[in-house]
Design a protein around this motif. Structure first.
Motif, PDB file in Angstrom:
ATOM      1  N   ILE A  21       0.866  -1.184   0.000  1.00  0.00           N
ATOM      2  CA  ILE A  21       0.000   0.000   0.000  1.00  0.00           C
ATOM      3  C   ILE A  21       0.898   1.228   0.000  1.00  0.00           C
ATOM      4  O   ILE A  21       1.816   1.333   0.819  1.00  0.00           O
ATOM      5  N   GLY A  22       0.652   2.142  -0.931  1.00  0.00           N
ATOM      6  CA  GLY A  22       1.461   3.346  -1.031  1.00  0.00           C
ATOM      7  C   GLY A  22       0.620   4.588  -1.243  1.00  0.00           C
ATOM      8  O   GLY A  22      -0.525   4.505  -1.695  1.00  0.00           O
ATOM      9  N   ASP A  23       1.203   5.761  -0.942  1.00  0.00           N
ATOM     10  CA  ASP A  23       0.459   7.016  -1.076  1.00  0.00           C
ATOM     11  C   ASP A  23       1.125   7.973  -2.065  1.00  0.00           C
ATOM     12  O   ASP A  23       1.110   9.197  -1.874  1.00  0.00           O
ATOM     13  N   ALA A  24       1.699   7.419  -3.131  1.00  0.00           N
ATOM     14  CA  ALA A  24       2.372   8.252  -4.136  1.00  0.00           C
ATOM     15  C   ALA A  24       1.424   9.242  -4.787  1.00  0.00           C
ATOM     16  O   ALA A  24       1.826  10.341  -5.184  1.00  0.00           O
ATOM     17  N   THR A  25       0.151   8.902  -4.897  1.00  0.00           N
ATOM     18  CA  THR A  25      -0.832   9.789  -5.541  1.00  0.00           C
ATOM     19  C   THR A  25      -1.465  10.760  -4.549  1.00  0.00           C
ATOM     20  O   THR A  25      -2.275  11.602  -4.946  1.00  0.00           O
ATOM     21  N   GLY A  26      -1.120  10.625  -3.296  1.00  0.00           N
ATOM     22  CA  GLY A  26      -1.773  11.419  -2.250  1.00  0.00           C
ATOM     23  C   GLY A  26      -2.880  10.654  -1.562  1.00  0.00           C
ATOM     24  O   GLY A  26      -3.427  11.114  -0.562  1.00  0.00           O
ATOM     25  N   GLU A  27      -3.253   9.500  -2.120  1.00  0.00           N
ATOM     26  CA  GLU A  27      -4.265   8.634  -1.535  1.00  0.00           C
ATOM     27  C   GLU A  27      -3.680   7.248  -1.306  1.00  0.00           C
ATOM     28  O   GLU A  27      -2.684   6.867  -1.932  1.00  0.00           O
ATOM     29  N   ASN A  28      -4.283   6.491  -0.413  1.00  0.00           N
ATOM     30  CA  ASN A  28      -3.876   5.102  -0.201  1.00  0.00           C
ATOM     31  C   ASN A  28      -4.301   4.263  -1.389  1.00  0.00           C
ATOM     32  O   ASN A  28      -5.490   4.193  -1.704  1.00  0.00           O
ATOM     33  N   GLU A  29      -3.357   3.625  -2.059  1.00  0.00           N
ATOM     34  CA  GLU A  29      -3.646   2.754  -3.187  1.00  0.00           C
ATOM     35  C   GLU A  29      -2.841   1.467  -3.049  1.00  0.00           C
ATOM     36  O   GLU A  29      -1.812   1.432  -2.363  1.00  0.00           O
ATOM     37  N   ILE A  30      -3.307   0.416  -3.714  1.00  0.00           N
ATOM     38  CA  ILE A  30      -2.602  -0.867  -3.698  1.00  0.00           C
ATOM     39  C   ILE A  30      -1.777  -0.999  -4.970  1.00  0.00           C
ATOM     40  O   ILE A  30      -2.268  -0.760  -6.072  1.00  0.00           O
ATOM     41  N   TYR A  31      -0.524  -1.397  -4.788  1.00  0.00           N
ATOM     42  CA  TYR A  31       0.405  -1.578  -5.904  1.00  0.00           C
ATOM     43  C   TYR A  31       0.949  -3.004  -5.875  1.00  0.00           C
ATOM     44  O   TYR A  31       0.976  -3.655  -4.830  1.00  0.00           O
ATOM     45  N   ILE A  32       1.418  -3.463  -7.039  1.00  0.00           N
ATOM     46  CA  ILE A  32       2.175  -4.700  -7.105  1.00  0.00           C
ATOM     47  C   ILE A  32       3.438  -4.442  -7.926  1.00  0.00           C
ATOM     48  O   ILE A  32       3.458  -3.550  -8.781  1.00  0.00           O
TER      49      ILE A  32
END
Length: 234
Positions: free
Chosen positions: A59-70
Motif C-alpha cells: 500500500i502506497g500514497d504516491a498519488t496522495g491517496e492510499n492505493e494498492i500496488y504490485i
C-alpha cells in the motif's frame, strides 16, 4: 529499529521488510539486500508476497491517496498501480491463493477485491457498524469468508461467492462469531464464537459474571461432507 513488518517469500529464500516507508527484499542466507521502492517522499507499507512468489504487493500514497500496488519480486520493473481513487484509508489486504485477486478493507467499512488482470473492483459488503477487517479466502479462491459486525444483532460470519456475487450468513443470530478460517481442503470452516455460558456468582455485586465464553468451532461447508464429530451409532 524502524522495521515494522516482515513476510517471507513462499520458497523461503527471501524476506520483504517494511521500514522507513520503503520495501526491502532481504536474502535468507546470502545475497544482496535490495530497496525495491526507494521513495523518500512516499510511504509504502503492508508489503507481502503473492502465493506464487511472482509479485510483491504493498500500500502506497504516491498519488496522495492510499492505493494498492504490485511489483515484480526482484524489482526489475516499475510498480503497477492496481486501485485508483480509493479516497480513504486502507487497513490491509489479502492475496487470493491463486494470486489472481487481492481483497482489502477500508475506513469506509467496505470489503472489496480487485482482479489483477482486469483491475475490476468488486464490493463484497459494507457495514453500517464497524470495519470489515476480519476476512479470509477459500483455498480455491472462489469464496470469501468475513466477519460482519452489527449494532442491531450479534456479529456473524458471512460467505461470499465470487461466481454469483452472493453473500449469505454462515453462523446463526444467537451468538457472536468471528475469525473465520477455511480448512486446507475447503470442506470445513473454523471460527471462534461466544457460546459457552458457565457463569460465576459474585458475592460482592450479587450478580452473575460470564467469563471465557469464546471457544473454537467448526462447520461443514457442503451437504455431502460429514462432520468428524458425528455421534457414532452401530
Amino acid at each position: 529499529k524502524s522495521i515494522n513488518s516482515a513476510y517471507p517469500s513462499p520458497d523461503g529464500k527471501r524476506v520483504v521488510f517494511g521500514s522507513r516507508g520503503d520495501v526491502f527484499s532481504v536474502p535468507a542466507s546470502s545475497g544482496i539486500t535490495k530497496n525495491l521502492t526507494k521513495t523518500s517522499g512516499v510511504h509504502e507499507r503492508n508489503q507481502d508476497w503473492s502465493p506464487d512468489g511472482r509479485w510483491i504487493a504493498y500500500i502506497g500514497d504516491a498519488t496522495g491517496e492510499n492505493e494498492i500496488y504490485i511489483m515484480k519480486h526482484d524489482g526489475s520493473e516499475e510498480p503497477i498501480q492496481l486501485t485508483k481513487n480509493t479516497g480513504t484509508y486502507i487497513f490491509g489486504y489479502e492475496w487470493s491463493p491463486d494470486s489472481k485477486k487481492i481483497a482489502w478493507s477500508d475506513q469506509e467499512k467496505r470489503l472489496q477485491y480487485i482482479d489483477i488482470d482486469s483491475k475490476k473492483v468488486t464490493v463484497v459488503d459494507q457495514s453500517n457498524s464497524g470495519e470489515l477487517r476480519n476476512y479470509e479466502w477459500s483455498p480455491d479462491s472462489k469464496w470469501l469468508a468475513y466477519t460482519k459486525p452489527s449494532f442491531e444483532e450479534v456479529t456473524r460470519i458471512y460467505l461470499y461467492n465470487l461466481e454469483n456475487k452472493n453473500s449469505q450468513p454462515a453462523t446463526d443470530e444467537w451468538f457472536n462469531s468471528s475469525n473465520p478460517a477455511f480448512s486446507p481442503d475447503g470442506k470445513y470452516l473454523y471460527f471462534t464464537s461466544s457460546r459457552t455460558f458457565n457463569p460465576i456468582y459474585s458475592w460482592t455485586e450479587w450478580n452473575h459474571a460470564f467469563r471465557d465464553m469464546n471457544k473454537l468451532y467448526m462447520l461443514t461447508l457442503a451437504k455431502d461432507v460429514e462432520s468428524p464429530f458425528e455421534p457414532e451409532n452401530d
